[in-house]
Design a protein around this motif. Sequence first.
Motif, PDB file in Angstrom:
ATOM      1  N   THR A 118      84.918 -99.339 -83.278  1.00 10.99           N
ATOM      2  CA  THR A 118      85.457 -99.707 -81.968  1.00 10.99           C
ATOM      3  C   THR A 118      84.531-100.632 -81.177  1.00 10.99           C
ATOM      4  O   THR A 118      84.854-100.994 -80.034  1.00 10.99           O
ATOM      5  N   LEU A 119      83.404-101.036 -81.755  1.00 12.91           N
ATOM      6  CA  LEU A 119      82.544-102.016 -81.096  1.00 12.91           C
ATOM      7  C   LEU A 119      83.248-103.365 -81.002  1.00 12.91           C
ATOM      8  O   LEU A 119      83.992-103.754 -81.914  1.00 12.91           O
ATOM      9  N   PRO A 120      83.016-104.127 -79.938  1.00 11.60           N
ATOM     10  CA  PRO A 120      83.537-105.496 -79.884  1.00 11.60           C
ATOM     11  C   PRO A 120      83.032-106.316 -81.068  1.00 11.60           C
ATOM     12  O   PRO A 120      81.902-106.126 -81.532  1.00 11.60           O
ATOM     13  N   ALA A 121      83.864-107.221 -81.548  1.00 11.55           N
ATOM     14  CA  ALA A 121      83.519-108.027 -82.728  1.00 11.55           C
ATOM     15  C   ALA A 121      82.224-108.801 -82.534  1.00 11.55           C
ATOM     16  O   ALA A 121      81.407-108.916 -83.460  1.00 11.55           O
ATOM     17  N   GLU A 122      81.993-109.301 -81.321  1.00 13.78           N
ATOM     18  CA  GLU A 122      80.787-110.097 -81.088  1.00 13.78           C
ATOM     19  C   GLU A 122      79.529-109.234 -81.139  1.00 13.78           C
ATOM     20  O   GLU A 122      78.447-109.709 -81.520  1.00 13.78           O
ATOM     21  N   VAL A 123      79.653-107.968 -80.782  1.00 15.23           N
ATOM     22  CA  VAL A 123      78.499-107.066 -80.866  1.00 15.23           C
ATOM     23  C   VAL A 123      78.217-106.722 -82.326  1.00 15.23           C
ATOM     24  O   VAL A 123      77.056-106.701 -82.756  1.00 15.23           O
ATOM     25  N   LYS A 124      79.263-106.471 -83.098  1.00 16.97           N
ATOM     26  CA  LYS A 124      79.078-106.233 -84.529  1.00 16.97           C
ATOM     27  C   LYS A 124      78.338-107.394 -85.176  1.00 16.97           C
ATOM     28  O   LYS A 124      77.429-107.198 -85.996  1.00 16.97           O
ATOM     29  N   GLU A 125      78.732-108.598 -84.814  1.00 17.55           N
ATOM     30  CA  GLU A 125      78.111-109.778 -85.401  1.00 17.55           C
ATOM     31  C   GLU A 125      76.658-109.912 -84.947  1.00 17.55           C
ATOM     32  O   GLU A 125      75.777-110.271 -85.739  1.00 17.55           O
ATOM     33  N   ARG A 126      76.396-109.598 -83.681  1.00 14.30           N
ATOM     34  CA  ARG A 126      75.042-109.759 -83.152  1.00 14.30           C
ATOM     35  C   ARG A 126      74.054-108.798 -83.802  1.00 14.30           C
ATOM     36  O   ARG A 126      72.880-109.159 -84.037  1.00 14.30           O
ATOM     37  N   VAL A 127      74.478-107.578 -84.109  1.00 20.16           N
ATOM     38  CA  VAL A 127      73.541-106.588 -84.658  1.00 20.16           C
ATOM     39  C   VAL A 127      73.559-106.545 -86.186  1.00 20.16           C
ATOM     40  O   VAL A 127      72.790-105.795 -86.790  1.00 20.16           O
ATOM     41  N   ARG A 128      74.416-107.365 -86.790  1.00 24.60           N
ATOM     42  CA  ARG A 128      74.507-107.364 -88.256  1.00 24.60           C
ATOM     43  C   ARG A 128      73.157-107.719 -88.873  1.00 24.60           C
ATOM     44  O   ARG A 128      72.560-108.733 -88.565  1.00 24.60           O
ATOM     45  N   GLY A 129      72.657-106.857 -89.734  1.00 24.57           N
ATOM     46  CA  GLY A 129      71.395-107.099 -90.426  1.00 24.57           C
ATOM     47  C   GLY A 129      70.150-106.742 -89.639  1.00 24.57           C
ATOM     48  O   GLY A 129      69.036-106.835 -90.176  1.00 24.57           O
ATOM     49  N   LEU A 130      70.303-106.310 -88.392  1.00 23.77           N
ATOM     50  CA  LEU A 130      69.138-105.978 -87.572  1.00 23.77           C
ATOM     51  C   LEU A 130      68.721-104.512 -87.776  1.00 23.77           C
ATOM     52  O   LEU A 130      69.525-103.676 -88.171  1.00 23.77           O
ATOM     53  N   LYS A 131      67.460-104.242 -87.463  1.00 24.15           N
ATOM     54  CA  LYS A 131      66.942-102.884 -87.532  1.00 24.15           C
ATOM     55  C   LYS A 131      66.516-102.426 -86.145  1.00 24.15           C
ATOM     56  O   LYS A 131      66.151-103.228 -85.285  1.00 24.15           O
ATOM     57  N   ALA A 132      66.549-101.116 -85.957  1.00 23.86           N
ATOM     58  CA  ALA A 132      66.087-100.518 -84.706  1.00 23.86           C
ATOM     59  C   ALA A 132      64.950 -99.557 -85.015  1.00 23.86           C
ATOM     60  O   ALA A 132      64.961 -98.856 -86.033  1.00 23.86           O
ATOM     61  N   HIS A 168      63.958 -99.429 -79.603  1.00 22.66           N
ATOM     62  CA  HIS A 168      64.424-100.800 -79.359  1.00 22.66           C
ATOM     63  C   HIS A 168      64.956-101.398 -80.653  1.00 22.66           C
ATOM     64  O   HIS A 168      64.703-100.866 -81.745  1.00 22.66           O
ATOM     65  N   ILE A 169      65.696-102.491 -80.519  1.00 26.46           N
ATOM     66  CA  ILE A 169      66.173-103.261 -81.670  1.00 26.46           C
ATOM     67  C   ILE A 169      65.147-104.342 -81.971  1.00 26.46           C
ATOM     68  O   ILE A 169      64.777-105.123 -81.080  1.00 26.46           O
ATOM     69  N   GLU A 170      64.691-104.381 -83.197  1.00 31.98           N
ATOM     70  CA  GLU A 170      63.656-105.337 -83.559  1.00 31.98           C
ATOM     71  C   GLU A 170      64.192-106.762 -83.537  1.00 31.98           C
ATOM     72  O   GLU A 170      65.328-107.029 -83.918  1.00 31.98           O
ATOM     73  N   GLY A 171      63.335-107.687 -83.101  1.00 34.75           N
ATOM     74  CA  GLY A 171      63.676-109.105 -83.134  1.00 34.75           C
ATOM     75  C   GLY A 171      64.494-109.607 -81.965  1.00 34.75           C
ATOM     76  O   GLY A 171      64.850-110.797 -81.928  1.00 34.75           O
ATOM     77  N   LEU A 172      64.800-108.735 -80.998  1.00 33.66           N
ATOM     78  CA  LEU A 172      65.576-109.157 -79.829  1.00 33.66           C
ATOM     79  C   LEU A 172      64.717-109.081 -78.573  1.00 33.66           C
ATOM     80  O   LEU A 172      63.805-108.244 -78.484  1.00 33.66           O
ATOM     81  N   PRO A 173      65.001-109.940 -77.578  1.00 40.04           N
ATOM     82  CA  PRO A 173      64.308-109.798 -76.292  1.00 40.04           C
ATOM     83  C   PRO A 173      64.575-108.404 -75.712  1.00 40.04           C
ATOM     84  O   PRO A 173      65.662-107.847 -75.916  1.00 40.04           O
TER      85      PRO A 173
END
Length: 278
Positions: A144-158, A208-213
């Motif tokens: 149920t996440l917005p598509a743009e959020v899915k795309e933004r966190v794809r491949g990221l680690k927390a 936090h999510i790595e690699g993001l401000p």
Amino acid sequence: MIRDIQVNPLSPALGAEITGVDAGRTIDDATFAAILDAWHRHLVIVLRRQALDEESQVRFAERFGELSPIHTSHHSSTNRAVMYIGNLKKDGRMIGALPLGEMHFHSDQCYQERPALGTMLYSIEVPASGGDTLFANGYKAYETLPAEVKERVRGLKALNVYDYDGGVVERSKMVSPERGIAFAHPVVRTHPATGRKSLYVNRLMTHHIEGLPPEESERLLALMFETIERPENVHEHRWRVGDVLLWDNRCTLHARRDFDANARRWMRRVTIRGDKPY
């Protein structure tokens, strides 16, 4: 031969009660396969009116995989994979882990390289009210996440962090990664048995999510926490004495309601070791 068992869903979000199984006795392979299938489909399963001593609970938990040793002093004197949770006292001191209070949503051992695959909790004493456990469906949260959020966190680690000594139960008291045990895992993980994707961040332990401000990391985490905790994604389990409950840490999160500190609450926990999330 499969015993006469029934699987009864508990809510639209997740959860099922299994009847017709005595977890303290030997379970044949066909019956266990049906239990495992129900667990994968419903994420959380409960068997009520069970009478389990420590040995029989460990034996039942071992059917689901290798057990994970407890990393604190709260493990049983006879088995390092067994932890007692609650507010019982001995010589005036609390002897259980995480004895009191509300506890924010989290996934067990997400701060370890190989977090817990599943957690099995058996209720020995429960308060008349309060102290119940809420479970959130990580699959539904991701879907149920917005598509743009899915795309933004794809491949990221927390990065997830926890302080054993502090017994932290709320996010405001989270310690820094340098002061706690910490490990980074995918924001979205894939369940190895079902192939489904689940959110793998949580309010209590995700730093936090790595690699993001920092500001973007906080904004995205807040959105994901809110999505995870929506009422339609959550089932609340009201404990009775003799419940044995197993949840899948790979696709669920759990939290605890507050309860009267003067009421006795005593649980026996066994964790099942998992693989490194991907």
